[in-house]
Motif scaffolding. Structure first.
Motif, PDB file in Angstrom:
ATOM      1  N   LEU A 259      -8.734  -3.720  -7.307  1.00 40.22           N
ATOM      2  CA  LEU A 259     -10.105  -4.398  -7.034  1.00 40.22           C
ATOM      3  C   LEU A 259     -10.243  -4.890  -5.991  1.00 40.22           C
ATOM      4  N   ASN A 260     -11.497  -4.775  -5.127  1.00 44.94           N
ATOM      5  CA  ASN A 260     -11.737  -5.179  -3.677  1.00 44.94           C
ATOM      6  C   ASN A 260     -10.558  -5.144  -2.619  1.00 44.94           C
ATOM      7  N   LEU A 261      -9.885  -4.033  -2.698  1.00 45.11           N
ATOM      8  CA  LEU A 261      -9.007  -3.505  -1.702  1.00 45.11           C
ATOM      9  C   LEU A 261      -9.329  -2.158  -1.220  1.00 45.11           C
ATOM     10  N   GLY A 262      -9.131  -1.785  -0.007  1.00 43.88           N
ATOM     11  CA  GLY A 262      -9.504  -0.149   0.477  1.00 43.88           C
ATOM     12  C   GLY A 262      -8.535   0.686  -0.001  1.00 43.88           C
ATOM     13  N   SER A 263      -8.947   1.959   0.101  1.00 43.61           N
ATOM     14  CA  SER A 263      -7.973   3.142  -0.382  1.00 43.61           C
ATOM     15  C   SER A 263      -6.799   3.094   0.394  1.00 43.61           C
TER      16      SER A 263
ATOM     17  N   PHE B  85      -1.890  -8.532 -11.505  1.00 36.62           N
ATOM     18  CA  PHE B  85      -0.458  -8.221 -11.583  1.00 36.62           C
ATOM     19  C   PHE B  85       0.143  -8.517 -10.037  1.00 36.62           C
ATOM     20  N   VAL B  86       1.422  -8.984 -10.187  1.00 36.08           N
ATOM     21  CA  VAL B  86       1.919  -9.167  -8.559  1.00 36.08           C
ATOM     22  C   VAL B  86       2.659  -7.917  -8.356  1.00 36.08           C
ATOM     23  N   VAL B  87       1.785  -7.357  -7.259  1.00 38.30           N
ATOM     24  CA  VAL B  87       2.280  -5.941  -6.416  1.00 38.30           C
ATOM     25  C   VAL B  87       2.622  -6.279  -4.976  1.00 38.30           C
ATOM     26  N   ASP B  88       3.847  -5.885  -4.566  1.00 37.81           N
ATOM     27  CA  ASP B  88       4.152  -6.031  -3.084  1.00 37.81           C
ATOM     28  C   ASP B  88       4.026  -7.554  -2.678  1.00 37.81           C
ATOM     29  N   GLY B  89       4.308  -8.430  -3.474  1.00 38.43           N
ATOM     30  CA  GLY B  89       4.375  -9.874  -3.373  1.00 38.43           C
ATOM     31  C   GLY B  89       2.670 -10.354  -3.291  1.00 38.43           C
ATOM     32  N   THR B  90       1.784  -9.885  -3.733  1.00 38.24           N
ATOM     33  CA  THR B  90       0.162 -10.338  -3.947  1.00 38.24           C
ATOM     34  C   THR B  90      -0.181  -9.997  -5.227  1.00 38.24           C
ATOM     35  N   LYS B  91      -1.169 -10.922  -5.696  1.00 33.80           N
ATOM     36  CA  LYS B  91      -1.673 -10.737  -6.939  1.00 33.80           C
ATOM     37  C   LYS B  91      -2.730  -9.679  -6.945  1.00 33.80           C
ATOM     38  N   ARG B  92      -2.795  -8.540  -7.770  1.00 36.92           N
ATOM     39  CA  ARG B  92      -3.764  -7.638  -7.442  1.00 36.92           C
ATOM     40  C   ARG B  92      -4.632  -7.219  -8.942  1.00 36.92           C
TER      41      ARG B  92
ATOM     42  N   VAL C 118      -6.189  -4.173 -11.276  1.00 43.12           N
ATOM     43  CA  VAL C 118      -6.472  -2.827 -11.461  1.00 43.12           C
ATOM     44  C   VAL C 118      -7.891  -2.413 -11.577  1.00 43.12           C
ATOM     45  N   GLU C 119      -8.573  -1.800 -10.714  1.00 45.66           N
ATOM     46  CA  GLU C 119     -10.097  -1.032 -10.798  1.00 45.66           C
ATOM     47  C   GLU C 119      -9.981   0.280 -11.595  1.00 45.66           C
ATOM     48  N   LYS C 120      -9.025   1.077 -11.141  1.00 51.03           N
ATOM     49  CA  LYS C 120      -9.212   2.490 -11.968  1.00 51.03           C
ATOM     50  C   LYS C 120      -8.110   3.441 -11.498  1.00 51.03           C
ATOM     51  N   LEU C 121      -7.694   4.231 -12.300  1.00 51.17           N
ATOM     52  CA  LEU C 121      -6.638   5.255 -11.841  1.00 51.17           C
ATOM     53  C   LEU C 121      -7.140   6.695 -11.332  1.00 51.17           C
ATOM     54  N   LEU C 122      -6.624   6.879 -10.329  1.00 52.30           N
ATOM     55  CA  LEU C 122      -7.393   8.009  -9.515  1.00 52.30           C
ATOM     56  C   LEU C 122      -6.622   9.317  -9.877  1.00 52.30           C
ATOM     57  N   GLY C 123      -5.435   9.284  -9.957  1.00 51.85           N
ATOM     58  CA  GLY C 123      -4.629  10.562 -10.183  1.00 51.85           C
ATOM     59  C   GLY C 123      -3.106  10.500 -10.593  1.00 51.85           C
ATOM     60  N   ARG C 124      -2.323  11.602 -10.642  1.00 50.59           N
ATOM     61  CA  ARG C 124      -1.004  11.243 -11.133  1.00 50.59           C
ATOM     62  C   ARG C 124      -0.089  12.342 -10.155  1.00 50.59           C
TER      63      ARG C 124
END
Length: 374
Positions: A349-353, A320-327, A329-335
């Motif tokens: 996925l493959n991005l730091g916290s 999915f395109v987010v902030d101009g880059t394709k990403r 989703v690895e997981k949902l952490l909270g809400r």
């Protein structure tokens, strides 16, 4: 009753002299897929009967062609009870042992059972029941357990209570010193009024695979915090099916089922086997520990509205395109709260916290993450 059937009661006549049959309506999961005729004929006790004779007996208690084609697990509670009774009739018992026989039977079938039991002139029925009007109709004697002995009283339940008034507490809570105190349900976050819907169905239709007709058609309901709802209907009308659709045990074929995102539902099925079928080697304590060990209800995680299909996994693995880059989703952490809804912290996925972002609930559902959001 079990002791009598298993030949464990000292001095009780053996089966060669006096035939006893125990009528149970909780059917073991190992025979769930068998049809009613197969369920009866697989028992060596019925080797002398042909399938036609068994079918005829089932038809005599009301089984039609559609019910005869169903697996026994798919039968409603009432029809399972009638199956158990038909099975007992074929065994030509001298004594019928009935444990809560009116459980799961609708009014029509309770009347049918009453008339059937009263019509038996060569069979004795030994009944355990909390249904006072049923006992008044069918009983000629009451066996009362007193100081570890059985005392016999002539007459039905009403006559027995005249002689022993304290026995009323067996079936009337008002006559009992016992009181029930349930914990307050507490505040449901996001719901400020007791008249707002927390659970609803809209034009729901449902048909079991292989069934000839719909179990439910055009069902709409609206439940609020102030609702106290009883679901009434004949055996096999679809009451349990509707409850299973509400709780996420089943998915709708048509229409929508919605529940508030913060709502937790406790489901107690008609039959205990529904919950403990895979847990028969565990103690009650171990079962509860297993079920809640991870902080969530493990049983709830196996519901169809929680289990992610291969098709859904494929959709969720898309970029999915987010902030101009394709990403991805690895997981949902909270809400956290977002106006009248929520937004969820997404780990990519493959991005730091430090690259985690919050995405609104509705947007995540559109992206295919509805079950992960739930």
């Amino acid at each position: 009753m079990r002791a009598i059937v298993n030949g464990q009661v000292e001095g009780f006549p053996p089966p060669t002299e006096l035939k006893t049959v125990y009528v149970e309506h909780d059917i073991d999961g190992s025979v769930a897929e068998l049809t009613p005729v197969e369920f009866i004929s697989q028992d060596a006790t019925f080797a002398e009967y042909t399938k036609e004779q068994i079918t005829s007996q089932l038809q005599a208690v009301g089984f039609n062609d559609e019910l005869l084609r169903k697996g026994v697990a798919a039968l409603s509670g009432g029809w399972k009870m009638k199956l158990a009774l038909a099975r007992a009739m074929l065994q030509k018992a001298d004594i019928l042992l009935l444990d809560e026989p009116t459980n799961h039977l609708d009014v029509t079938n309770v009347a049918w059972l009453q008339n059937y039991l009263v019509s038996l002139d060569k069979v004795t029925s030994l009944i355990v029941s909390h249904d006072s009007s049923f006992l008044d109709f069918v009983c000629s004697n009451i066996l009362h357990y007193e100081s570890r002995k059985l005392r016999i009283y002539r007459g039905n339940l009403s006559e027995f209570v005249k002689q022993k008034p304290e026995a009323r507490s067996y079936y009337e809570l008002s006559a009992s010193p016992i009181s029930f105190k349930f914990p307050e349900p507490g505040y449901l976050e996001g719901v400020k009024t007791k008249d707002k819907a927390i659970l609803k169905m809209h034009k729901v239709g449902f048909q079991y695979p292989g069934s000839e007709r719909k179990q439910l058609s055009d069902v709409s309901i609206y439940i609020t915090l102030s609702s106290r709802v009883a679901v009434l209907g004949a055996n096999g009308a679809g009451k349990s099916t509707m409850i299973k659709l509400l709780t996420g045990e089943l998915e709708t074929n048509e229409g929508t089922v919605w529940k508030h995102p913060n709502l937790r539902i406790a489901y107690v099925a008609q039959h205990a086997f529904h919950h403990i079928e895979q847990m028969l080697d565990k103690t009650a304590n171990q079962y509860i520990q297993w079920r809640y060990a991870i902080g969530e209800d493990r049983e709830a995680l196996t519901k169809v509205d929680r289990v992610i299909t291969d098709e859904e996994k494929k959709k969720m693995a898309q970029a999915f395109v987010v902030d101009g880059t394709k990403r991805v989703v690895e997981k949902l952490l909270g809400r956290r709260k977002l106006k009248s809804s929520y937004e969820y912290e997404v780990q990519w996925l493959n991005l730091g916290s430090d690259k985690n972002t919050y995405i609104p609930r509705d947007q995540l559902i559109d992206m295919g993450f509805e079950k992960m959001v739930i």
